[in-house]
Design a protein around this motif. Sequence first.
Motif, mmCIF file in Angstrom:
data_model
loop_
_atom_site.group_PDB
_atom_site.id
_atom_site.type_symbol
_atom_site.label_atom_id
_atom_site.label_comp_id
_atom_site.label_asym_id
_atom_site.label_seq_id
_atom_site.Cartn_x
_atom_site.Cartn_y
_atom_site.Cartn_z
ATOM 1 N N SER A 1 0.821 -1.207 0.000
ATOM 2 C CA SER A 1 0.000 0.000 0.000
ATOM 3 C C SER A 1 0.859 1.264 0.000
ATOM 4 O O SER A 1 0.620 2.179 -0.785
ATOM 5 C CB SER A 1 -0.921 -0.019 1.218
ATOM 6 O OG SER A 1 -1.621 1.185 1.331
ATOM 7 N N ILE A 2 1.855 1.303 0.856
ATOM 8 C CA ILE A 2 2.700 2.505 0.899
ATOM 9 C C ILE A 2 3.551 2.613 -0.372
ATOM 10 O O ILE A 2 3.780 3.715 -0.881
ATOM 11 C CB ILE A 2 3.565 2.556 2.180
ATOM 12 C CG1 ILE A 2 4.146 3.964 2.368
ATOM 13 C CG2 ILE A 2 4.660 1.524 2.171
ATOM 14 C CD1 ILE A 2 4.757 4.200 3.716
ATOM 15 N N SER A 3 3.975 1.489 -0.914
ATOM 16 C CA SER A 3 4.760 1.524 -2.154
ATOM 17 C C SER A 3 3.924 2.072 -3.308
ATOM 18 O O SER A 3 4.380 2.949 -4.053
ATOM 19 C CB SER A 3 5.260 0.123 -2.505
ATOM 20 O OG SER A 3 6.067 -0.385 -1.476
ATOM 21 N N LEU A 4 2.697 1.568 -3.456
ATOM 22 C CA LEU A 4 1.842 2.058 -4.536
ATOM 23 C C LEU A 4 1.447 3.515 -4.316
ATOM 24 O O LEU A 4 1.335 4.278 -5.285
ATOM 25 C CB LEU A 4 0.596 1.183 -4.649
ATOM 26 C CG LEU A 4 0.825 -0.210 -5.220
ATOM 27 C CD1 LEU A 4 -0.455 -1.027 -5.147
ATOM 28 C CD2 LEU A 4 1.329 -0.133 -6.636
ATOM 29 N N ILE B 1 3.279 5.867 -2.871
ATOM 30 C CA ILE B 1 4.438 6.713 -3.216
ATOM 31 C C ILE B 1 4.638 6.770 -4.726
ATOM 32 O O ILE B 1 4.845 7.844 -5.299
ATOM 33 C CB ILE B 1 5.705 6.207 -2.488
ATOM 34 C CG1 ILE B 1 5.576 6.458 -0.987
ATOM 35 C CG2 ILE B 1 6.956 6.869 -3.041
ATOM 36 C CD1 ILE B 1 6.656 5.802 -0.160
ATOM 37 N N VAL B 2 4.572 5.627 -5.381
ATOM 38 C CA VAL B 2 4.741 5.611 -6.846
ATOM 39 C C VAL B 2 3.601 6.376 -7.512
ATOM 40 O O VAL B 2 3.808 7.107 -8.489
ATOM 41 C CB VAL B 2 4.832 4.155 -7.364
ATOM 42 C CG1 VAL B 2 4.825 4.109 -8.877
ATOM 43 C CG2 VAL B 2 6.080 3.485 -6.822
ATOM 44 N N ILE C 1 -5.610 1.274 -6.087
ATOM 45 C CA ILE C 1 -5.175 -0.076 -5.698
ATOM 46 C C ILE C 1 -4.486 -0.037 -4.337
ATOM 47 O O ILE C 1 -4.709 -0.901 -3.482
ATOM 48 C CB ILE C 1 -4.253 -0.673 -6.783
ATOM 49 C CG1 ILE C 1 -5.027 -0.867 -8.079
ATOM 50 C CG2 ILE C 1 -3.650 -1.991 -6.325
ATOM 51 C CD1 ILE C 1 -4.150 -1.181 -9.279
ATOM 52 N N GLY C 2 -3.653 0.977 -4.121
ATOM 53 C CA GLY C 2 -2.953 1.106 -2.844
ATOM 54 C C GLY C 2 -3.900 1.310 -1.674
ATOM 55 O O GLY C 2 -3.690 0.762 -0.588
ATOM 56 N N ILE D 1 -2.775 6.780 3.703
ATOM 57 C CA ILE D 1 -2.726 8.237 3.515
ATOM 58 C C ILE D 1 -2.068 8.593 2.189
ATOM 59 O O ILE D 1 -2.580 9.429 1.433
ATOM 60 C CB ILE D 1 -2.015 8.901 4.707
ATOM 61 C CG1 ILE D 1 -2.890 8.773 5.958
ATOM 62 C CG2 ILE D 1 -1.693 10.362 4.415
ATOM 63 C CD1 ILE D 1 -2.192 9.144 7.242
ATOM 64 N N THR D 2 -0.931 7.964 1.864
ATOM 65 C CA THR D 2 -0.267 8.293 0.592
ATOM 66 C C THR D 2 -1.106 7.837 -0.596
ATOM 67 O O THR D 2 -1.138 8.513 -1.627
ATOM 68 C CB THR D 2 1.140 7.667 0.511
ATOM 69 O OG1 THR D 2 1.046 6.259 0.730
ATOM 70 C CG2 THR D 2 2.083 8.293 1.517
ATOM 71 N N SER D 3 -1.799 6.719 -0.455
ATOM 72 C CA SER D 3 -2.651 6.255 -1.552
ATOM 73 C C SER D 3 -3.830 7.194 -1.764
ATOM 74 O O SER D 3 -4.198 7.493 -2.909
ATOM 75 C CB SER D 3 -3.142 4.836 -1.274
ATOM 76 O OG SER D 3 -2.062 3.937 -1.257
ATOM 77 N N LEU D 4 -4.437 7.666 -0.685
ATOM 78 C CA LEU D 4 -5.533 8.624 -0.827
ATOM 79 C C LEU D 4 -5.035 9.943 -1.419
ATOM 80 O O LEU D 4 -5.732 10.573 -2.222
ATOM 81 C CB LEU D 4 -6.213 8.853 0.526
ATOM 82 C CG LEU D 4 -7.025 7.676 1.061
ATOM 83 C CD1 LEU D 4 -7.560 7.980 2.452
ATOM 84 C CD2 LEU D 4 -8.152 7.310 0.122
#
Length: 140
Positions: free
Chosen positions: A33-36, A38-39, A59-60, A87-90
């Motif tokens: 989740s955090i990887s997706l 950030i990307v 997806i994240g 949070i980063t995905s949102l």
Amino acid sequence: MSTSDFGQPQYSQPQYIYTQAPPEPRNGLGIASISLGIVGLLFCLMPITGFIGFALGSIGSILGLSALGRLKRGKATNTKTTWAGIITSLAAIVFGIIGIVMFFTAIDQLGDDLDEVGNNWNEYSDCVGSASTPEEMNAC
């Protein structure tokens, strides 16, 4: 040690206690989740790739919410990573939507500008065609 009916000593077998190791925590969904996220945020830096940022953020966030379920069931241990992933995905979703809106606004403005150039081109070529001196051509 005890003796049997025949006067022979009996030795008892040592008792071994086998314990099962606790299962490893399943932290993969939070990390994904955090990887997706950030990307996805990196793709949102360019408005033209806002589509990709939005998709990766979506997806994240799904993976982050699944990881949150694992946390509540006690199968995962990465609380901070999971919340950071959500949070980063949102954020990638929000910036992806902003990038998509910017992209379509720019395409719409480009279409309007090209229409205006086409209309002005006809006026310009009529002006140049009717000009008889170089000064009149420069004035067009």
